[in-house]
Design a protein around this motif. Sequence first.
Motif, PDB file in Angstrom:
ATOM      1  N   ARG A  87       8.605   1.610   4.355  1.00 54.14           N
ATOM      2  CA  ARG A  87       9.761   0.807   3.969  1.00 54.14           C
ATOM      3  C   ARG A  87      10.833   1.672   3.324  1.00 54.14           C
ATOM      4  O   ARG A  87      12.030   1.495   3.572  1.00 54.14           O
ATOM      5  CB  ARG A  87       9.334  -0.307   3.007  1.00 54.14           C
ATOM      6  CG  ARG A  87      10.466  -1.235   2.632  1.00 54.14           C
ATOM      7  CD  ARG A  87       9.989  -2.495   1.964  1.00 54.14           C
ATOM      8  NE  ARG A  87       9.150  -3.288   2.835  1.00 54.14           N
ATOM      9  CZ  ARG A  87       8.998  -4.609   2.728  1.00 54.14           C
ATOM     10  NH1 ARG A  87       9.664  -5.268   1.806  1.00 54.14           N
ATOM     11  NH2 ARG A  87       8.200  -5.262   3.534  1.00 54.14           N
ATOM     12  N   LEU A  88      10.406   2.634   2.503  1.00 54.17           N
ATOM     13  CA  LEU A  88      11.361   3.510   1.863  1.00 54.17           C
ATOM     14  C   LEU A  88      12.110   4.352   2.887  1.00 54.17           C
ATOM     15  O   LEU A  88      13.315   4.595   2.765  1.00 54.17           O
ATOM     16  CB  LEU A  88      10.646   4.410   0.856  1.00 54.17           C
ATOM     17  CG  LEU A  88      11.514   5.174  -0.146  1.00 54.17           C
ATOM     18  CD1 LEU A  88      12.433   4.233  -0.898  1.00 54.17           C
ATOM     19  CD2 LEU A  88      10.636   5.954  -1.105  1.00 54.17           C
TER      20      LEU A  88
ATOM     21  N   THR B 275       0.853  -1.185   0.000  1.00 54.83           N
ATOM     22  CA  THR B 275       0.000   0.000   0.000  1.00 54.83           C
ATOM     23  C   THR B 275       0.893   1.241   0.000  1.00 54.83           C
ATOM     24  O   THR B 275       2.081   1.156   0.341  1.00 54.83           O
ATOM     25  CB  THR B 275      -0.904   0.031   1.239  1.00 54.83           C
ATOM     26  OG1 THR B 275      -0.071   0.203   2.405  1.00 54.83           O
ATOM     27  CG2 THR B 275      -1.714  -1.253   1.360  1.00 54.83           C
ATOM     28  N   PRO B 276       0.368   2.419  -0.350  1.00 57.70           N
ATOM     29  CA  PRO B 276       1.189   3.641  -0.324  1.00 57.70           C
ATOM     30  C   PRO B 276       1.837   3.894   1.028  1.00 57.70           C
ATOM     31  O   PRO B 276       3.018   4.278   1.092  1.00 57.70           O
ATOM     32  CB  PRO B 276       0.180   4.737  -0.681  1.00 57.70           C
ATOM     33  CG  PRO B 276      -0.833   4.046  -1.530  1.00 57.70           C
ATOM     34  CD  PRO B 276      -0.955   2.673  -0.949  1.00 57.70           C
ATOM     35  N   GLU B 277       1.104   3.680   2.112  1.00 57.07           N
ATOM     36  CA  GLU B 277       1.676   3.910   3.438  1.00 57.07           C
ATOM     37  C   GLU B 277       2.780   2.908   3.754  1.00 57.07           C
ATOM     38  O   GLU B 277       3.805   3.253   4.336  1.00 57.07           O
ATOM     39  CB  GLU B 277       0.579   3.850   4.507  1.00 57.07           C
ATOM     40  CG  GLU B 277      -0.367   5.041   4.491  1.00 57.07           C
ATOM     41  CD  GLU B 277       0.382   6.367   4.587  1.00 57.07           C
ATOM     42  OE1 GLU B 277       1.289   6.480   5.451  1.00 57.07           O
ATOM     43  OE2 GLU B 277       0.091   7.275   3.789  1.00 57.07           O
ATOM     44  N   GLU B 278       2.564   1.647   3.379  1.00 58.98           N
ATOM     45  CA  GLU B 278       3.595   0.633   3.605  1.00 58.98           C
ATOM     46  C   GLU B 278       4.848   0.943   2.786  1.00 58.98           C
ATOM     47  O   GLU B 278       5.977   0.763   3.260  1.00 58.98           O
ATOM     48  CB  GLU B 278       3.053  -0.746   3.234  1.00 58.98           C
ATOM     49  CG  GLU B 278       2.019  -1.287   4.210  1.00 58.98           C
ATOM     50  CD  GLU B 278       1.359  -2.570   3.713  1.00 58.98           C
ATOM     51  OE1 GLU B 278       0.893  -3.354   4.556  1.00 58.98           O
ATOM     52  OE2 GLU B 278       1.297  -2.770   2.470  1.00 58.98           O
TER      53      GLU B 278
ATOM     54  N   ASN C  11       8.652  12.419  -2.432  1.00 59.16           N
ATOM     55  CA  ASN C  11       7.955  13.175  -3.471  1.00 59.16           C
ATOM     56  C   ASN C  11       8.136  12.553  -4.849  1.00 59.16           C
ATOM     57  O   ASN C  11       7.359  12.819  -5.759  1.00 59.16           O
ATOM     58  CB  ASN C  11       8.442  14.622  -3.496  1.00 59.16           C
ATOM     59  CG  ASN C  11       7.895  15.439  -2.346  1.00 59.16           C
ATOM     60  OD1 ASN C  11       6.886  15.070  -1.737  1.00 59.16           O
ATOM     61  ND2 ASN C  11       8.558  16.539  -2.016  1.00 59.16           N
ATOM     62  N   LYS C  12       9.202  11.771  -4.983  1.00 59.79           N
ATOM     63  CA  LYS C  12       9.440  11.057  -6.249  1.00 59.79           C
ATOM     64  C   LYS C  12       9.182   9.559  -6.064  1.00 59.79           C
ATOM     65  O   LYS C  12       9.854   8.730  -6.662  1.00 59.79           O
ATOM     66  CB  LYS C  12      10.877  11.294  -6.710  1.00 59.79           C
ATOM     67  CG  LYS C  12      11.174  12.723  -7.151  1.00 59.79           C
ATOM     68  CD  LYS C  12      10.419  13.077  -8.425  1.00 59.79           C
ATOM     69  CE  LYS C  12      10.803  14.463  -8.921  1.00 59.79           C
ATOM     70  NZ  LYS C  12      11.946  14.442  -9.809  1.00 59.79           N
ATOM     71  N   MET C  13       8.191   9.242  -5.232  1.00 59.75           N
ATOM     72  CA  MET C  13       7.898   7.849  -4.888  1.00 59.75           C
ATOM     73  C   MET C  13       7.716   6.977  -6.130  1.00 59.75           C
ATOM     74  O   MET C  13       8.280   5.883  -6.235  1.00 59.75           O
ATOM     75  CB  MET C  13       6.647   7.772  -4.017  1.00 59.75           C
ATOM     76  CG  MET C  13       6.169   6.355  -3.727  1.00 59.75           C
ATOM     77  SD  MET C  13       7.176   5.493  -2.530  1.00 59.75           S
ATOM     78  CE  MET C  13       6.595   6.257  -1.030  1.00 59.75           C
TER      79      MET C  13
END
Length: 324
Positions: free
Chosen positions: A78-79, A71-74, A300-302
């Motif tokens: 992790r990032l 998911t985006p939050e996960e 921001n550059k996910m």
Amino acid sequence: MRNSQSIMMLLKSLASLCVLAAVAFAVPAQEKRIHHHADLSDHAHDDAHSFQYDHEAFLGKEEAKTFDQLTPEESKDRLAKIVDRIDTDKDGYISHAELHYWIKHRQRRYIEENVNKHWKDYDKNQDGKIGWEEYKNTTYGFYLDEEFDDVEDKATYKSMLMRDERRFKTADRDGDGIATREEFTAFLHPEEFDYMKDVVVLETVEDIDKNGDGKVNLDEYIGDMYTPENGESEPDWVQTEKKHFSDFRDANKDGYLDAGEVAHWILPGEVDHADNEAKHLIHETDTDKDGQLTLIEILNKMDYIKTSTITDYGAMRVDDHDEL
């Protein structure tokens, strides 16, 4: 006992020389054949079509696949952990030096894990070494007993065996018929070792040289990367490659590439691709252009980072045991 399909897949995996995988669009020959140390990605480095190369350089190949399922939050969590690992001086910024070191670390990790995975399969007596007979019997097994008579393409299998034996003997520097871990690493990843480069070149020539004269002519050079479909017009890059062949690849202008010319083509010297990738990622992600990255810039550059080699190279996992 293996069926012919499974052993073919295994042999292709073990015999590969890190040639860049073909992608959905046509890729010029030098992108497919040039051997870089420990490929950062299986994808072509072509930002006009895809950022998948950068995805795998930053994350690592396996981790990139994992990211695609989070998911985006996960993904952000992790990032953030990855960024913290890269930021070794803990100043809140990722410098070029830190990013370069991280990518090189991922390269080494990938090779180590790949060798470890295969080591378990081949060191049957668990003596910490792999003999040629162990490798040969484990890989070809049943088919050796039958002299490949049950294999549809007997000649191909015999050729694979010959090439494996030649590469194994070259990697076996002391000639005792037994590979240490370093020698087995040279067998699996010959592009990483200077003394294996002649084998890399020879196997490349054999792959491309269809008429068996030991040289590569223009038709063979182009045919290695492009096979026209019925009615298909020739892409512009094919003409460019023909010009590269005559103007640059064929140094002595005899109409062929010999082993030396092939070596100059596929082994481009001491190019630090990890350094180039670090510079590229900073250029693409550093929004305030201060020459370093922050977590906010990266987040921001996910979408870009999720398609980069930093996060997935070499089965990269972020946990308490993954130390630099």
